[in-house]
Design a protein around this motif. Sequence first.
Motif, PDB file in Angstrom:
ATOM      1  N   PHE A 255       4.258 -12.209 -27.641  1.00 56.19           N
ATOM      2  CA  PHE A 255       3.330 -13.053 -28.387  1.00 56.19           C
ATOM      3  C   PHE A 255       2.720 -12.289 -29.562  1.00 56.19           C
ATOM      4  N   VAL A 256       2.420 -11.022 -29.360  1.00 56.45           N
ATOM      5  CA  VAL A 256       1.885 -10.198 -30.453  1.00 56.45           C
ATOM      6  C   VAL A 256       2.918 -10.073 -31.579  1.00 56.45           C
ATOM      7  N   LEU A 257       4.187  -9.885 -31.230  1.00 57.28           N
ATOM      8  CA  LEU A 257       5.242  -9.789 -32.234  1.00 57.28           C
ATOM      9  C   LEU A 257       5.401 -11.110 -32.987  1.00 57.28           C
ATOM     10  N   ASN A 258       5.259 -12.223 -32.273  1.00 59.21           N
ATOM     11  CA  ASN A 258       5.294 -13.526 -32.944  1.00 59.21           C
ATOM     12  C   ASN A 258       4.189 -13.641 -33.977  1.00 59.21           C
ATOM     13  N   PHE A 259       3.006 -13.163 -33.636  1.00 58.46           N
ATOM     14  CA  PHE A 259       1.876 -13.243 -34.555  1.00 58.46           C
ATOM     15  C   PHE A 259       2.108 -12.368 -35.788  1.00 58.46           C
ATOM     16  N   ILE A 260       2.678 -11.172 -35.575  1.00 57.27           N
ATOM     17  CA  ILE A 260       2.983 -10.295 -36.709  1.00 57.27           C
ATOM     18  C   ILE A 260       4.050 -10.940 -37.594  1.00 57.27           C
ATOM     19  N   ALA A 261       5.079 -11.552 -36.975  1.00 50.48           N
ATOM     20  CA  ALA A 261       6.109 -12.241 -37.750  1.00 50.48           C
ATOM     21  C   ALA A 261       5.512 -13.400 -38.544  1.00 50.48           C
ATOM     22  N   PHE A 262       4.522 -14.074 -37.979  1.00 48.84           N
ATOM     23  CA  PHE A 262       3.831 -15.150 -38.689  1.00 48.84           C
ATOM     24  C   PHE A 262       3.147 -14.610 -39.949  1.00 48.84           C
ATOM     25  N   ILE A 263       2.515 -13.450 -39.833  1.00 51.91           N
ATOM     26  CA  ILE A 263       1.862 -12.840 -41.001  1.00 51.91           C
ATOM     27  C   ILE A 263       2.897 -12.462 -42.053  1.00 51.91           C
ATOM     28  N   VAL A 264       4.030 -11.906 -41.618  1.00 53.24           N
ATOM     29  CA  VAL A 264       5.091 -11.536 -42.562  1.00 53.24           C
ATOM     30  C   VAL A 264       5.586 -12.771 -43.313  1.00 53.24           C
ATOM     31  N   GLN A 265       5.776 -13.880 -42.602  1.00 56.78           N
ATOM     32  CA  GLN A 265       6.225 -15.098 -43.260  1.00 56.78           C
ATOM     33  C   GLN A 265       5.182 -15.612 -44.253  1.00 56.78           C
ATOM     34  N   CYS A 266       3.918 -15.393 -43.950  1.00 57.13           N
ATOM     35  CA  CYS A 266       2.867 -15.796 -44.889  1.00 57.13           C
ATOM     36  C   CYS A 266       2.925 -14.958 -46.173  1.00 57.13           C
ATOM     37  N   ILE A 267       3.241 -13.671 -46.046  1.00 55.43           N
ATOM     38  CA  ILE A 267       3.273 -12.773 -47.199  1.00 55.43           C
ATOM     39  C   ILE A 267       4.412 -13.125 -48.150  1.00 55.43           C
ATOM     40  N   VAL A 268       5.574 -13.444 -47.584  1.00 51.85           N
ATOM     41  CA  VAL A 268       6.747 -13.740 -48.413  1.00 51.85           C
ATOM     42  C   VAL A 268       6.599 -15.143 -48.991  1.00 51.85           C
ATOM     43  N   LYS A 269       6.499 -15.218 -50.299  1.00 50.98           N
ATOM     44  CA  LYS A 269       6.260 -16.496 -50.967  1.00 50.98           C
ATOM     45  C   LYS A 269       7.523 -17.325 -51.045  1.00 50.98           C
ATOM     46  N   GLY A 270       7.380 -18.617 -50.822  1.00 49.39           N
ATOM     47  CA  GLY A 270       8.503 -19.525 -50.955  1.00 49.39           C
ATOM     48  C   GLY A 270       8.734 -19.921 -52.400  1.00 49.39           C
ATOM     49  N   ASN A 271       9.889 -20.469 -52.677  1.00 49.31           N
ATOM     50  CA  ASN A 271      10.240 -20.895 -54.034  1.00 49.31           C
ATOM     51  C   ASN A 271       9.670 -22.279 -54.289  1.00 49.31           C
ATOM     52  N   THR A 272       8.608 -22.328 -55.082  1.00 49.48           N
ATOM     53  CA  THR A 272       7.977 -23.606 -55.437  1.00 49.48           C
ATOM     54  C   THR A 272       8.272 -23.997 -56.865  1.00 49.48           C
ATOM     55  N   GLU A 273       9.120 -23.230 -57.555  1.00 48.77           N
ATOM     56  CA  GLU A 273       9.443 -23.514 -58.949  1.00 48.77           C
ATOM     57  C   GLU A 273      10.399 -24.693 -59.032  1.00 48.77           C
ATOM     58  N   GLU A 274      10.235 -25.493 -60.085  1.00 50.22           N
ATOM     59  CA  GLU A 274      11.175 -26.566 -60.348  1.00 50.22           C
ATOM     60  C   GLU A 274      12.482 -25.977 -60.847  1.00 50.22           C
ATOM     61  N   PRO A 275      13.609 -26.553 -60.456  1.00 48.81           N
ATOM     62  CA  PRO A 275      14.885 -26.040 -60.954  1.00 48.81           C
ATOM     63  C   PRO A 275      14.930 -26.061 -62.478  1.00 48.81           C
ATOM     64  N   GLY A 276      15.309 -24.935 -63.086  1.00 45.49           N
ATOM     65  CA  GLY A 276      15.349 -24.822 -64.537  1.00 45.49           C
ATOM     66  C   GLY A 276      16.546 -25.539 -65.132  1.00 45.49           C
ATOM     67  N   PRO A 277      16.541 -25.718 -66.434  1.00 49.72           N
ATOM     68  CA  PRO A 277      17.674 -26.389 -67.091  1.00 49.72           C
ATOM     69  C   PRO A 277      18.941 -25.561 -67.000  1.00 49.72           C
ATOM     70  N   LYS A 278      20.063 -26.244 -66.899  1.00 49.39           N
ATOM     71  CA  LYS A 278      21.333 -25.565 -66.814  1.00 49.39           C
ATOM     72  C   LYS A 278      21.770 -25.068 -68.175  1.00 49.39           C
ATOM     73  N   LEU A 279      22.475 -23.950 -68.207  1.00 47.53           N
ATOM     74  CA  LEU A 279      22.960 -23.376 -69.448  1.00 47.53           C
ATOM     75  C   LEU A 279      23.962 -24.294 -70.131  1.00 47.53           C
ATOM     76  N   ASP A 280      24.713 -25.067 -69.336  1.00 45.02           N
ATOM     77  CA  ASP A 280      25.692 -25.964 -69.932  1.00 45.02           C
ATOM     78  C   ASP A 280      25.020 -26.988 -70.848  1.00 45.02           C
ATOM     79  N   SER A 281      23.882 -27.497 -70.387  1.00 42.84           N
ATOM     80  CA  SER A 281      23.187 -28.486 -71.188  1.00 42.84           C
ATOM     81  C   SER A 281      22.625 -27.863 -72.462  1.00 42.84           C
ATOM     82  N   ILE A 282      22.183 -26.597 -72.362  1.00 40.24           N
ATOM     83  CA  ILE A 282      21.658 -25.918 -73.551  1.00 40.24           C
ATOM     84  C   ILE A 282      22.761 -25.693 -74.565  1.00 40.24           C
ATOM     85  N   SER A 283      23.911 -25.231 -74.030  1.00 38.55           N
ATOM     86  CA  SER A 283      25.032 -24.951 -74.932  1.00 38.55           C
ATOM     87  C   SER A 283      25.498 -26.222 -75.626  1.00 38.55           C
ATOM     88  N   LYS A 284      25.490 -27.374 -74.866  1.00 38.26           N
ATOM     89  CA  LYS A 284      25.891 -28.624 -75.479  1.00 38.26           C
ATOM     90  C   LYS A 284      24.911 -29.041 -76.564  1.00 38.26           C
TER      91      LYS A 284
END
Length: 285
Positions: A255-284
Amino acid sequence: EKLEQSNGLLETAVLLRGGPNRLLGDGDARKGLLGCDMCLMLVGLILSIIAVLGMSSDETTVKRVPWSRVEVKFSAKQLSFKLDVDLNLWGVVISPSKNQYCEYYRCVPVDSNGRCPWDSTLVAIDMCKGMSWDDLDDNQPRLRQSLNSTQELFYNDCKKASKGVSATAITSVITSFAAVISRCTCNNRFDFARDRGKKLVLLISTIMPVLTNIEAISQYGAQCQKNVRGFYNDEVELDSSVELGPGYICIIISFVLNFIAFIVQCIVKGNTEEPGPKLDSISKA
């Protein structure tokens, strides 16, 4: 040339927006944190499996992986001996102190060199006596009379606490196994670009077993181990020592290891960025 300039502007824009390369834990640091998280969950799974062995009725398993252990010393005139009382979620096993196994074998007879001749008989010697919580609770009146005790013995309390925590031990194994598989497959967060909507799932699956089962674990310590200690130290007044067993310690550490893993998951940030424009569209364009 224009295409190269467009690519450079796109990379600069991503960096200025606080994109992937500026996130906490990206690259080697991110992989290192998530690798530690995976190791924590694997170790927690192994410890949970060890704790579940506390449900076994095999006397040797009870002796080697108890949830509580009592060493009792008896003294009478010039004789003294010690007994181990090992308790798990199934019941109790009593055996001579420091024995690692319950069953030993010897030859009858042996020759002058202490060896077994070909015509000797192999005899199994059972050094342990085990009984389930249900049987102990049924025999409690007779046991109280033999111990000259007027109070209710600890068997009923341990029986209730053990039945309550048995489901916790099984749930801990299932949830730990599911969490490890989830981290390896659908909720793998090592690739930042694909880490969308996975963080919340892992946070809930990591901390939920701790929140839902910690009460049952604490009740086992309060109801069973506390009463066992009081029985041997106060009621029958024997020279004894009560210790936590490997099974109980393993599930607490998991249970202690689960709690530490929970903290680690909190530290690592998820990807909340919107997908950027594709290079193909820029080149076109």
